[in-house]
Design a protein around this motif. Sequence first.
Motif, PDB file in Angstrom:
ATOM      1  N   GLY A  45      -1.688   0.484  -3.783  1.00  0.00           N
ATOM      2  CA  GLY A  45      -2.143   1.857  -3.592  1.00  0.00           C
ATOM      3  C   GLY A  45      -1.110   2.675  -2.862  1.00  0.00           C
ATOM      4  O   GLY A  45      -0.917   3.853  -3.139  1.00  0.00           O
ATOM      5  N   GLY A  46      -0.448   2.061  -1.903  1.00  0.00           N
ATOM      6  CA  GLY A  46       0.615   2.740  -1.185  1.00  0.00           C
ATOM      7  C   GLY A  46       0.145   3.752  -0.174  1.00  0.00           C
ATOM      8  O   GLY A  46       0.938   4.492   0.379  1.00  0.00           O
ATOM      9  N   LYS A  47      -1.111   3.816   0.091  1.00  0.00           N
ATOM     10  CA  LYS A  47      -1.612   4.793   1.054  1.00  0.00           C
ATOM     11  C   LYS A  47      -2.048   4.040   2.308  1.00  0.00           C
ATOM     12  O   LYS A  47      -3.096   3.413   2.337  1.00  0.00           O
ATOM     13  CB  LYS A  47      -2.787   5.578   0.499  1.00  0.00           C
ATOM     14  CG  LYS A  47      -2.401   6.453  -0.660  1.00  0.00           C
ATOM     15  CD  LYS A  47      -3.564   7.250  -1.150  1.00  0.00           C
ATOM     16  CE  LYS A  47      -3.162   8.131  -2.314  1.00  0.00           C
ATOM     17  NZ  LYS A  47      -4.283   8.889  -2.842  1.00  0.00           N
ATOM     18  N   PHE A  48      -1.215   4.129   3.314  1.00  0.00           N
ATOM     19  CA  PHE A  48      -1.548   3.501   4.582  1.00  0.00           C
ATOM     20  C   PHE A  48      -1.851   4.595   5.582  1.00  0.00           C
ATOM     21  O   PHE A  48      -1.102   5.549   5.725  1.00  0.00           O
ATOM     22  CB  PHE A  48      -0.382   2.655   5.098  1.00  0.00           C
ATOM     23  CG  PHE A  48      -0.113   1.456   4.249  1.00  0.00           C
ATOM     24  CD1 PHE A  48      -0.956   0.366   4.277  1.00  0.00           C
ATOM     25  CD2 PHE A  48       0.985   1.427   3.407  1.00  0.00           C
ATOM     26  CE1 PHE A  48      -0.711  -0.736   3.490  1.00  0.00           C
ATOM     27  CE2 PHE A  48       1.239   0.326   2.622  1.00  0.00           C
ATOM     28  CZ  PHE A  48       0.391  -0.756   2.667  1.00  0.00           C
ATOM     29  N   LYS A  49      -2.926   4.435   6.264  1.00  0.00           N
ATOM     30  CA  LYS A  49      -3.257   5.391   7.308  1.00  0.00           C
ATOM     31  C   LYS A  49      -2.908   4.748   8.639  1.00  0.00           C
ATOM     32  O   LYS A  49      -3.550   3.801   9.067  1.00  0.00           O
ATOM     33  CB  LYS A  49      -4.739   5.748   7.266  1.00  0.00           C
ATOM     34  CG  LYS A  49      -5.117   6.517   6.035  1.00  0.00           C
ATOM     35  CD  LYS A  49      -6.559   6.942   6.071  1.00  0.00           C
ATOM     36  CE  LYS A  49      -6.917   7.745   4.842  1.00  0.00           C
ATOM     37  NZ  LYS A  49      -8.312   8.148   4.829  1.00  0.00           N
ATOM     38  N   LYS A  50      -1.874   5.280   9.248  1.00  0.00           N
ATOM     39  CA  LYS A  50      -1.480   4.756  10.545  1.00  0.00           C
ATOM     40  C   LYS A  50      -2.352   5.416  11.606  1.00  0.00           C
ATOM     41  O   LYS A  50      -2.563   6.630  11.582  1.00  0.00           O
ATOM     42  CB  LYS A  50      -0.014   5.069  10.825  1.00  0.00           C
ATOM     43  CG  LYS A  50       0.919   4.316   9.911  1.00  0.00           C
ATOM     44  CD  LYS A  50       2.357   4.583  10.270  1.00  0.00           C
ATOM     45  CE  LYS A  50       3.278   3.839   9.330  1.00  0.00           C
ATOM     46  NZ  LYS A  50       4.685   4.121   9.609  1.00  0.00           N
ATOM     47  N   PRO A  51      -2.864   4.632  12.513  1.00  0.00           N
ATOM     48  CA  PRO A  51      -3.719   5.230  13.543  1.00  0.00           C
ATOM     49  C   PRO A  51      -2.887   6.110  14.475  1.00  0.00           C
ATOM     50  O   PRO A  51      -1.714   5.827  14.735  1.00  0.00           O
ATOM     51  CB  PRO A  51      -4.275   4.017  14.289  1.00  0.00           C
ATOM     52  CG  PRO A  51      -3.296   2.937  14.039  1.00  0.00           C
ATOM     53  CD  PRO A  51      -2.724   3.196  12.676  1.00  0.00           C
ATOM     54  N   ALA A  52      -3.498   7.151  14.942  1.00  0.00           N
ATOM     55  CA  ALA A  52      -2.819   8.039  15.870  1.00  0.00           C
ATOM     56  C   ALA A  52      -2.713   7.329  17.209  1.00  0.00           C
ATOM     57  O   ALA A  52      -3.701   6.831  17.745  1.00  0.00           O
ATOM     58  CB  ALA A  52      -3.609   9.341  16.022  1.00  0.00           C
ATOM     59  N   LEU A  53      -1.505   7.273  17.733  1.00  0.00           N
ATOM     60  CA  LEU A  53      -1.298   6.601  19.003  1.00  0.00           C
ATOM     61  C   LEU A  53      -1.439   7.598  20.143  1.00  0.00           C
ATOM     62  O   LEU A  53      -1.016   8.749  20.040  1.00  0.00           O
ATOM     63  CB  LEU A  53       0.094   5.957  19.037  1.00  0.00           C
ATOM     64  CG  LEU A  53       0.356   4.909  17.963  1.00  0.00           C
ATOM     65  CD1 LEU A  53       1.786   4.429  18.064  1.00  0.00           C
ATOM     66  CD2 LEU A  53      -0.590   3.756  18.101  1.00  0.00           C
ATOM     67  N   ARG A  54      -2.033   7.126  21.209  1.00  0.00           N
ATOM     68  CA  ARG A  54      -2.206   7.984  22.364  1.00  0.00           C
ATOM     69  C   ARG A  54      -1.103   7.686  23.370  1.00  0.00           C
ATOM     70  O   ARG A  54      -0.656   6.559  23.498  1.00  0.00           O
ATOM     71  CB  ARG A  54      -3.554   7.722  23.032  1.00  0.00           C
ATOM     72  CG  ARG A  54      -4.728   8.044  22.142  1.00  0.00           C
ATOM     73  CD  ARG A  54      -5.999   7.766  22.869  1.00  0.00           C
ATOM     74  NE  ARG A  54      -6.069   6.316  23.151  1.00  0.00           N
ATOM     75  CZ  ARG A  54      -6.908   5.774  23.993  1.00  0.00           C
ATOM     76  NH1 ARG A  54      -7.756   6.507  24.659  1.00  0.00           N
ATOM     77  NH2 ARG A  54      -6.919   4.471  24.201  1.00  0.00           N
TER      78      ARG A  54
END
Length: 189
Positions: free
Chosen positions: A107-116
Amino acid sequence: MNPKGDKPKSKISASRKLSLKMLLLTRACEDLERERQEREEEKVRYLGEKLPPLQLSGLSLQELQTLCKQLHAKIDVVDEERYDCESKVSKHNKDIHELKLKVQDLGGKFKKPALRKVRVSADEMMRALLGSKHKGSMDLRANLKSVKKEDVKQDKVLTNEVGDWRKNVEAMSGMEGRKKMFDTGGAAQ
């Protein structure tokens, strides 16, 4: 559709929707209860087939020992089957997980979590890394090299002497120029 762009009103009234939901929920509860009873009946039937009731009355000690050995052998067989089934299930779960990862890769769609941003002092970081082994506080500024003002002044003097490099190109060319550079460099130090 309405000219205002609102959602069209449903043709079923709210009370009718509520009554339909209640009917669906009661039907689902009845189905769940029926399935639970069927599973219980299936379990009792299966155990009745596989484990006939034991006839222990009137058996001699030798017969009881052979019966115990037979039961023990059956338990071993069942444990082997259970182990085989568990290993198959774990293998299939691993395969499913790997296939899910492949699908995500394709799929190639990776959602990287937002880092705090987290503010952590050096002591807290060392405590987190080393745990109870970390003792005392760590002052990072104490480890910095101190610069004396004399050194800074000397550096400024050296840079002023160098000046524009284009002026000295012809004078410093050849072996004589290198000798002069060597002599002036040794004198400055």
